[in-house]
Motif scaffolding. Structure first.
Motif, PDB file in Angstrom:
ATOM      1  N   SER A  20       0.838  -1.195   0.000  1.00 28.92           N
ATOM      2  CA  SER A  20       0.000   0.000   0.000  1.00 28.92           C
ATOM      3  C   SER A  20       0.872   1.244   0.000  1.00 28.92           C
ATOM      4  O   SER A  20       1.967   1.247   0.554  1.00 28.92           O
ATOM      5  N   LYS A 100     -11.826   8.188   5.131  1.00 34.66           N
ATOM      6  CA  LYS A 100     -12.198   7.391   3.957  1.00 34.66           C
ATOM      7  C   LYS A 100     -10.957   7.037   3.146  1.00 34.66           C
ATOM      8  O   LYS A 100     -10.785   5.900   2.694  1.00 34.66           O
ATOM      9  N   LYS A 101     -10.061   8.012   2.930  1.00 31.27           N
ATOM     10  CA  LYS A 101      -8.822   7.762   2.194  1.00 31.27           C
ATOM     11  C   LYS A 101      -7.954   6.732   2.916  1.00 31.27           C
ATOM     12  O   LYS A 101      -7.396   5.811   2.296  1.00 31.27           O
ATOM     13  N   ARG A 103      -8.875   4.426   5.113  1.00 27.95           N
ATOM     14  CA  ARG A 103      -9.543   3.127   5.082  1.00 27.95           C
ATOM     15  C   ARG A 103      -9.342   2.452   3.728  1.00 27.95           C
ATOM     16  O   ARG A 103      -8.934   1.286   3.652  1.00 27.95           O
ATOM     17  N   ASN A 104      -9.644   3.173   2.638  1.00 33.05           N
ATOM     18  CA  ASN A 104      -9.526   2.589   1.306  1.00 33.05           C
ATOM     19  C   ASN A 104      -8.087   2.200   0.988  1.00 33.05           C
ATOM     20  O   ASN A 104      -7.825   1.143   0.403  1.00 33.05           O
ATOM     21  N   GLU A 107      -7.062  -0.923   3.066  1.00 31.54           N
ATOM     22  CA  GLU A 107      -7.748  -2.123   2.590  1.00 31.54           C
ATOM     23  C   GLU A 107      -7.173  -2.626   1.270  1.00 31.54           C
ATOM     24  O   GLU A 107      -7.214  -3.822   0.983  1.00 31.54           O
ATOM     25  N   GLU A 108      -6.615  -1.725   0.457  1.00 27.44           N
ATOM     26  CA  GLU A 108      -5.991  -2.137  -0.800  1.00 27.44           C
ATOM     27  C   GLU A 108      -4.790  -3.055  -0.564  1.00 27.44           C
ATOM     28  O   GLU A 108      -4.378  -3.793  -1.460  1.00 27.44           O
ATOM     29  N   ASP A 139     -18.942   3.615   4.694  1.00 31.00           N
ATOM     30  CA  ASP A 139     -19.557   2.398   4.153  1.00 31.00           C
ATOM     31  C   ASP A 139     -20.275   1.624   5.253  1.00 31.00           C
ATOM     32  O   ASP A 139     -20.214   0.391   5.326  1.00 31.00           O
TER      33      ASP A 139
END
Length: 397
Positions: A20, A100-101, A103-104, A107-108, A139
């Motif tokens: 990441s 949000k950034k 988290r995303n 998770e990637e 989400d």
């Protein structure tokens, strides 16, 4: 051990693990640093309160959950909540975008999964704009339950079990609950270079506070690792596969307790870089003979009073939130486990409201000995941002 089938696939949505790299702007770098200040202060407070026991917390889980909640507060309560988490006033909209950034991006990596949920008592109306914010930025699953019915507890415990690889299944739920908000984080990753099972041996571990020595299963490894030696303590980092995250260990070397050591520890690892040529401040890369005990434990904490200790003056007084709730219970349940292949950590933080409105070389002949045979603390850190996902203390493996 991290597997690739069954519930793990569902947690990670079949993502292929990879490195990441989260790109943050200058403000977001500052938010991360401030969040880590909150994390280390809370961790120190808990360590002082629980000096004789193993513990682990996920400050990130608490931060995300509390930020969600801030979206449902009036302006004054919202500002106090943000000040508690980040030590200053920051626009809530900026934090929603930031989390949000984060988290995303995490998770990637295929090693972390986040999930959020909010349930209200049937008959209570949740503000539609709050629901939209929960879904858009976090989400989150939003719904209604009859908390007077035992099936409500069953539903929430099934949700917790499904999203944490079966680690949690006994969430505390008062029958007076009117609002239940939860954030869960599951982290599962293999070491970049696994420990050899046949090298694990039974050896003696020396707890502090005059406790009796105990036998532990000590995992051993010889490898090139980054480590740092300070006057009163030492640190070392173990990379996970794909190098998105690191397992950082700090241990006192002067006979003091880990609690006394903690204020001096630099969890940001200032001076540590990916290239040994650029390491500073005592950090360097060299051959290490590392010994770390296998451990597995679970904790549950009542966080309302501890959050009060790290800076909230009015947050938990009746009426402080004026619109979303008056009386709350904030708890966190954590699971921690490491073995020869990798590690598994999980956390679920929840808040209930009683009233609501809503890398391969031959080792050198003389490696540095780094045997963890007395208490130590650890952190799991996302490398591109320095975010602390978990902080823990091992007193008795």
């Amino acid at each position: 051990t991290v597997t690739n089938g069954g519930i793990i696939d569902r947690i990670f949505n079949h993502k292929t693990p990879k490195k990441s790299m989260i790109q943050l702007d200058s403000n977001e770098v500052h938010y991360t640093a401030q969040g880590n200040v909150f994390a280390t202060e809370l961790f120190h407070t808990l360590c002082k309160d629980h000096q004789y026991m193993n513990l682990c917390i996920s400050p990130l889980s608490l931060q995300v959950g509390q930020n969600i909640l801030a979206n449902g507060m009036n302006d004054e309560a919202c500002r106090e909540r943000i000040n508690l988490l980040l030590k200053e006033d920051i626009p809530l909209a900026n934090l929603n975008t930031f989390y949000k950034k984060m988290r995303n991006g995490m998770e990637e990596s295929g090693s972390v999964a986040f999930v959020d949920a909010l349930w209200a008592q049937e008959g209570y109306l949740i503000n539609p704009s709050f629901i939209e914010t929960c879904k858009q930025f976090y989400d989150a699953e939003v719904g209604y339950l009859d908390f007077c019915d035992a099936s409500a507890s069953d539903s929430i415990n099934q949700w917790a079990y499904d999203h944490t690889n079966g680690k949690f299944y006994d969430i505390y739920l008062p029958n007076t609950t009117k609002l239940f908000l939860a954030n869960a984080i599951y982290f599962g990753a293999n070491w970049d270079r696994p420990f050899i099972v046949d090298s694990t041996m039974t050896t003696t571990f020396h707890p502090t506070f005059a406790q009796e020595d105990i036998d532990v299963n000590m995992m051993y490894q010889r490898d090139q690792l980054y480590y740092c030696i300070k006057p009163d303590y030492r640190m070392i980092t173990l990379p996970f596969k794909f190098n998105s995250f690191s397992f950082i260990i700090a241990q006192p070397t002067n006979g003091e307790s880990v609690v006394d050591m903690l204020p001096n520890v630099d969890w940001n690892c200032t001076g540590l870089a990916l290239s040994s040529d650029s390491c500073t401040d005592g950090w360097h890369r060299g051959y290490v003979h590392l010994g770390i005990p296998k451990f597995k434990f679970r904790n549950i904490y009542f966080h309302s009073s501890n959050l009060y200790k790290v800076g909230s003056q009015e947050l938990f007084l009746n009426g402080a939130h004026n619109g979303i709730y008056d009386e709350s219970i904030i708890l966190q349940d954590t699971y921690s486990s490491i073995n020869e292949e990798g590690c598994e950590f999980a956390a679920i933080s929840w808040l209930t409201q009683n009233t609501a409105n809503i890398d391969s070389e031959e080792p050198s002949p003389q490696p540095y000995e780094f045997i963890l045979d007395h208490p130590f603390v650890f952190a799991i850190r996302e490398n591109s941002t320095g975010t602390l996902l978990f902080l823990g203390k091992v007193e008795r493996p």
